[in-house]
Write an enzyme that holds these catalytic residues in place. Structure first.
Site, PDB file in Angstrom:
ATOM      1  N   HIS A   1      -8.454   1.930  -6.897  1.00 50.93           N
ATOM      2  CA  HIS A   1      -8.441   0.781  -5.983  1.00 50.93           C
ATOM      3  C   HIS A   1      -9.504  -0.186  -6.491  1.00 50.93           C
ATOM      4  O   HIS A   1     -10.661  -0.162  -6.067  1.00 50.93           O
ATOM      5  CB  HIS A   1      -8.754   1.245  -4.558  1.00 50.93           C
ATOM      6  CG  HIS A   1      -8.553   0.196  -3.523  1.00 50.93           C
ATOM      7  ND1 HIS A   1      -9.267   0.144  -2.359  1.00 50.93           N
ATOM      8  CD2 HIS A   1      -7.698  -0.858  -3.468  1.00 50.93           C
ATOM      9  CE1 HIS A   1      -8.877  -0.896  -1.634  1.00 50.93           C
ATOM     10  NE2 HIS A   1      -7.920  -1.512  -2.290  1.00 50.93           N
TER      11      HIS A   1
ATOM     12  N   SER B   1     -10.970  -3.430   0.951  1.00 54.85           N
ATOM     13  CA  SER B   1     -10.593  -4.795   1.322  1.00 54.85           C
ATOM     14  C   SER B   1     -11.760  -5.512   1.979  1.00 54.85           C
ATOM     15  O   SER B   1     -12.438  -4.969   2.850  1.00 54.85           O
ATOM     16  CB  SER B   1      -9.407  -4.747   2.288  1.00 54.85           C
ATOM     17  OG  SER B   1      -9.074  -6.026   2.719  1.00 54.85           O
TER      18      SER B   1
ATOM     19  N   ARG C   1      -4.126 -13.987   4.959  1.00 53.86           N
ATOM     20  CA  ARG C   1      -3.864 -13.610   3.568  1.00 53.86           C
ATOM     21  C   ARG C   1      -2.940 -14.601   2.883  1.00 53.86           C
ATOM     22  O   ARG C   1      -2.187 -15.327   3.528  1.00 53.86           O
ATOM     23  CB  ARG C   1      -3.177 -12.237   3.528  1.00 53.86           C
ATOM     24  CG  ARG C   1      -4.020 -11.075   4.029  1.00 53.86           C
ATOM     25  CD  ARG C   1      -4.787 -10.449   2.915  1.00 53.86           C
ATOM     26  NE  ARG C   1      -5.563  -9.288   3.335  1.00 53.86           N
ATOM     27  CZ  ARG C   1      -6.200  -8.495   2.500  1.00 53.86           C
ATOM     28  NH1 ARG C   1      -6.144  -8.718   1.201  1.00 53.86           N
ATOM     29  NH2 ARG C   1      -6.907  -7.492   2.954  1.00 53.86           N
TER      30      ARG C   1
ATOM     31  N   LYS D   1       0.814  -1.211   0.000  1.00 51.98           N
ATOM     32  CA  LYS D   1       0.000   0.000   0.000  1.00 51.98           C
ATOM     33  C   LYS D   1       0.853   1.268   0.000  1.00 51.98           C
ATOM     34  O   LYS D   1       0.378   2.326  -0.399  1.00 51.98           O
ATOM     35  CB  LYS D   1      -0.954  -0.001   1.194  1.00 51.98           C
ATOM     36  CG  LYS D   1      -2.047  -1.058   1.086  1.00 51.98           C
ATOM     37  CD  LYS D   1      -2.835  -0.952  -0.223  1.00 51.98           C
ATOM     38  CE  LYS D   1      -4.020  -1.913  -0.249  1.00 51.98           C
ATOM     39  NZ  LYS D   1      -4.689  -1.947  -1.577  1.00 51.98           N
TER      40      LYS D   1
ATOM     41  N   LYS E   1     -13.280  -7.828  -4.185  1.00 56.96           N
ATOM     42  CA  LYS E   1     -12.554  -7.506  -5.422  1.00 56.96           C
ATOM     43  C   LYS E   1     -11.789  -8.705  -5.959  1.00 56.96           C
ATOM     44  O   LYS E   1     -11.889  -9.042  -7.136  1.00 56.96           O
ATOM     45  CB  LYS E   1     -11.575  -6.350  -5.185  1.00 56.96           C
ATOM     46  CG  LYS E   1     -12.192  -5.008  -4.924  1.00 56.96           C
ATOM     47  CD  LYS E   1     -11.191  -3.872  -5.028  1.00 56.96           C
ATOM     48  CE  LYS E   1      -9.895  -4.133  -4.292  1.00 56.96           C
ATOM     49  NZ  LYS E   1     -10.052  -4.389  -2.862  1.00 56.96           N
TER      50      LYS E   1
END
Length: 535
Positions: free
Chosen positions: A223, A241, A325, A203, A245
């Site tokens: 984004h 987030s 993640r 980021k 997406k």
């Protein structure tokens, strides 16, 4: 490989500020980085061969500890707010010196040259210097990878120094606490100290592109994820987030351009990155086969737990964080578009995770409504994405990415509006959040239904269907969508207590109106008329 390294002379390190570091691993392969991580005891392999690591104290971004150096370049250009927090230049130098001294004392370091922006016209060369091999592997996965012959004359434009083991003194360094991520546009440097969360690196680069591209190149930075159909039709998916997406753009019937960060030029959409960074909580092979199959050698899995007595990941375990993640290079995706460039989008999806269960699961927006929703950026912060967020929390994030936007949101909104108008793209609002009630009462919209709605929109099956106008938000809701039960399309129908729905819809409309007050003076009458109407 270790020093002396081919292609990274000692004087190069000295120019960075490293004067004593000796054991430097330059441009290590993924396998070498995995082996280095295992060697220093900071990772394990799961049953499919992916590297599983823990990021330590921080398992998400820390927005209150991200700073931008306020100097002659940024003072009048950055939109200073709760996300763009200024720090004096003198503190940048203090922190940089501390990081360099710290890295100089480490027994070994990992250095990588890489770049951002798949469209060569906008390429940004980056050099990352890491305390940890797994952070370097993250950089390999997430950024674009130069060919070996390109390294001979590689000239980094930006440098990232990452020292998760260094704890800063807030009084001495001008920070809030012992960790910080600091961006200097003047010195083209990102400093990361006191946090091992790899997303700060990703980021940080996104933030600098969001500053540079719109101002210097007339490229709209977004984004969003993006994919492309067999006929070359491109679709983009905006959203914070946790709104879907990555999941929704990973469509086996379409080529994946990228899952998170893109630029929109006069003639193309292009990915900023070379990889994907997908959420893993509650992952299943059935629901998300592309992400599931990407968990293999070379991938980094963060902050998950194993099923006791095995090295199989328990995807439902949120003991460490909800924000589990996996990062992997884009070529791990079977249908990745190479290079990661597509045409002008025909369909734009705004993904929102409505914790109130009020917004319809799919609706079509007028140009005015599209601008209103884009500037509003309503969603819910999903548990674990940021420090301190433990359950969905309603929020408004301008342009669906306020934490990463250094310029005023109006700049990005204006550029999007111009492009939507010029190319006549369809704009859809997709609620991937709650239905049948608010969070705690209702339940999350089924992924299969959301996929069916998006597929119908992409295939043009919703272009001429009969619609109902939502009485509060004014959006056009299709009366029928192939593969989706009719009754869930109208959110009020899914609530057992209709009066409770009406009250919650009125409340959410009020939140929209209150949030938009700060933008009202700078938008057209058409956009203002798109505001929800509380009844």
């Amino acid at each position: 490989m270790s020093v002396p390294t081919i292609g990274l002379p000692k004087d190069t390190l000295m120019r960075i500020g490293l004067r004593h570091a000796e054991n430097i691993h330059y441009q290590s392969t993924p396998d070498e980085l995995v082996q280095d991580t295992l060697r220093i005891g900071e990772g394990e392999l799961n049953d499919t061969g992916a590297l599983v690591i823990k990021t330590g104290e921080f398992t998400g971004r820390s927005p209150k500890d991200k700073f931008t150096v306020k100097d002659e370049l940024t003072a009048g250009t950055v939109h200073w707010n709760e996300f763009n927090i200024p720090i004096e230049e003198k503190y940048f130098h203090v922190i940089q010196k501390k990081i360099l001294n710290y890295l100089d004392e480490q027994p070994e370091l990992w250095v990588r040259d890489c770049y951002a922006c798949a469209d060569e016209r906008y390429r940004l060369n980056i050099r990352v210097v890491n305390e940890k091999p797994w952070t370097n592997l993250f950089a390999y996965n997430m950024f674009l990878r130069p060919e070996e012959e390109e390294l001979d004359d590689f000239k980094p434009e930006w440098t990232i120094l990452s020292a998760p083991g260094l704890k800063l003194d807030p009084k001495e360094c001008g920070t809030r606490q012992h960790n910080a991520a600091v961006v200097s546009f003047k010195y083209k440097t990102i400093l990361i100290a006191g946090t091992g969360y790899t997303g700060e690196t990703k980021k940080g680069v996104f933030t600098i592109l969001n500053y540079l591209l719109p101002q210097e190149q007339n490229v709209l930075s977004m984004h969003c994820s993006a994919n492309m159909g067999e006929n070359g039709d491109t679709a983009v998916f905006f959203g914070l987030s946790g709104t879907g997406k990555t999941t929704l753009s990973a469509d086996p019937a379409r080529k994946l351009i990228g899952d998170d960060e893109h630029g929109w030029t006069e003639d193309s959409i292009f990915n900023f990155e070379g990889g994907c960074y997908a959420k893993l909580i509650n992952l299943s092979e059935e629901k998300e086969p592309e992400i599931f199959s990407a968990i293999r050698p070379g991938a980094i899995v963060e902050n998950t737990q194993f099923i006791p007595g095995t090295n199989k990941i328990n995807f439902d375990d949120s003991t460490i964080t909800e924000n589990t993640r996996v990062s992997y290079p884009l070529h791990f995706v079977s249908n990745a578009q190479e290079p990661s460039v597509g045409g002008i989008p025909k369909n734009i999806f705004f993904l929102t995770c409505d914790a109130f269960g009020v917004l319809p699961p799919v609706s079509k927006l007028t140009p005015g409504q599209a601008m209103y929703q884009f500037i509003s950026g309503y969603t819910a912060k999903v548990a674990g994405t940021e420090a301190g967020v433990t359950e969905p929390k309603p929020t408004f994030s301008a342009c669906f990415g306020a934490p990463f936007l250094p310029l005023h949101p109006g700049k990005y909104a204006q550029m999007l509006g111009e492009r939507m108008q010029k190319h006549g793209a369809n704009v859809w609002l997709i609620n991937t959040g709650w239905t049948g009630g608010a969070y705690g009462t209702g339940h999350r919209m089924k992924l299969g239904y959301t996929r069916a709605m998006i597929t119908a929109a992409l295939e043009g099956k919703l272009d001429n269907v009969e619609t109902i106008t939502d009485p509060v938000f004014g959006v056009a809701i299709p009366k029928a969508v192939p593969g989706v039960p009719d009754h869930i399309l109208q959110p009020r129908n899914t609530w057992a207590d209709k009066a409770a729905y009406d009250e919650k819809a009125k409340y959410l409309a009020g939140l929209f109106t209150k949030n938009f007050e700060k933008y009202a003076s700078g938008v057209s009458a058409e956009v203002l008329q798109a505001a929800p109407q509380a009844y």
